[in-house]
Design a protein around this motif. Structure first.
Motif, short mmCIF file in Angstrom:
data_model
loop_
_atom_site.label_atom_id
_atom_site.label_comp_id
_atom_site.label_asym_id
_atom_site.label_seq_id
_atom_site.Cartn_x
_atom_site.Cartn_y
_atom_site.Cartn_z
N TYR A 20 -1.91 -3.25 -2.38
CA TYR A 20 -0.82 -2.46 -2.95
C TYR A 20 0.52 -3.05 -2.53
CZ TYR A 20 -4.49 1.15 -3.11
OH TYR A 20 -5.65 1.86 -3.33
N ARG A 68 3.86 3.42 -3.27
CA ARG A 68 3.11 2.21 -3.54
C ARG A 68 2.54 2.27 -4.95
NH1 ARG A 68 -1.19 4.69 0.25
NH2 ARG A 68 -2.99 4.95 -1.09
N GLY A 107 -2.38 -0.59 -7.29
CA GLY A 107 -3.20 -1.58 -6.61
C GLY A 107 -3.86 -2.59 -7.50
#
Length: 126
Positions: free
Chosen positions: A95, A116, A119
């Motif tokens: 991430y 974040r 991913g």
């Protein structure tokens, strides 16, 4: 709103190379330190690298120092992670993360989920 979109993950051989990218939007990218973190199945989130806002300073844990390189292009609002000499222990979801506040932070960082991206999966086969 803040958007972080990672790409570049995939399957690599042990000893191989991958380059991850993160496209950032919704904030003044060049004002924030950024980081990469990863999470392997069944394990806690692990900090991988940090870069300061202008890209002149970086920080790594011993587990990836000398193998991984974080960089950024503020003109393209993009963050990168070059991963060399990959090991099976590098298998994880990776991430990119934005530090909470603008400024020159050069520290390890474990972001909350809203700081974040979604991913990109990296799998290293031995």
């Amino acid at each position: 709103q803040v958007q972080l979109v990672e790409s570049g993950g995939g399957l690599a051989q042990s000893g191989g190379f991958l380059r991850l990218s993160c496209a950032a939007s919704g904030f003044t990218f060049g004002s924030y330190s950024m980081a990469w973190v990863r999470q392997a199945p069944g394990k806690a989130l692990e900090w991988v690298s940090t870069i300061n806002p202008d890209g002149t300073k970086t920080l790594y844990p011993d587990s990836v120092k000398g193998r991984f390189t974080i960089s950024r292009d503020n003109g393209k609002n993009s963050l990168y992670l070059e991963m060399n000499s990959l090991e099976s222990e590098d298998t994880a979801m990776y991430y990119c993360a934005k530090f909470t506040h603008p400024g020159l932070y050069l520290t390890p960082y474990l972001p909350s989920s809203d700081s974040r991206g979604q991913g990109t999966q990296v799998v290293v086969s031995s």
